[in-house]
Scaffold this motif. Structure first.
Motif: not given
Length: 163
Positions: A24-29, A48-61, A63-71
């Motif tokens: 949405q805004c291009g900010t680094a996750l 031993h596999v770890f799946n990390q959750a990332y999100h948009c760090s821009n509070p005004l975006c 898409h900020a509440p959306i959590i991104y994960r590895s497919e």
């Protein structure tokens, strides 16, 4: 009493989302937390596999509440299972296409240093059958155009005529 498995030497793999910037805004996750970590048994061994959750760090975006994960991490094993898709498919192939018994499958897995009990092999065969059933709608959709053009003909073989 059973001995606990030694999981210290198992290689660790960390997965993060395939995208690195917010669409949405291009900010680094930025990393939030670990969604899940588990030990997965594959044909090559245990991981031993770890799946990390990332999100948009821009509070005004928006898409900020959306959590991104590895497919890629989610495609390693079915949800809730610690056995990989490749292992499940190999076991199903050996059972149904090569017609091997549970003991033959178990000895093949032991040769690869994957000690899995006979009962668990049965459970993995059921998982394989569930995967096969899940692909049926795609198979039917592939033939749909042909059926609409030519119709469906059903033939029954092996019936004995009545006298």
């Amino acid at each position: 009493m059973r001995k606990a498995k030694n999981n210290r030497r198992i290689p660790k793999h960390y997965f993060r989302p395939e995208i690195t910037q917010c669409p949405q805004c291009g900010t680094a996750l930025s990393r939030l937390y670990t969604l899940w970590d588990k030990i997965i048994v594959t044909m090559q061994g245990r991981l031993h596999v770890f799946n990390q959750a990332y999100h948009c760090s821009n509070p005004l975006c928006s898409h900020a509440p959306i959590i991104y994960r590895s497919e890629a991490a989610d495609r390693l094993a079915p949800k809730g299972s610690s056995f990989s898709f490749d292992l499940i498919i190999h076991i199903g192939w050996w059972r149904f296409w090569e017609h091997q018994t549970l003991d033959e499958i178990r000895s093949k897995l032991r040769d690869r240093r994957l000690p899995i009990s006979r009962r668990h092999i049965l459970n993995l065969i059921l998982d394989f059958l569930a995967l096969v059933c899940a692909t049926q709608p795609q198979r039917l959709a592939a033939f749909r155009r042909e059926w609409e053009r030519h119709g469906v003909s059903v033939s029954v073989d092996g019936l004995q005529p009545e006298t």
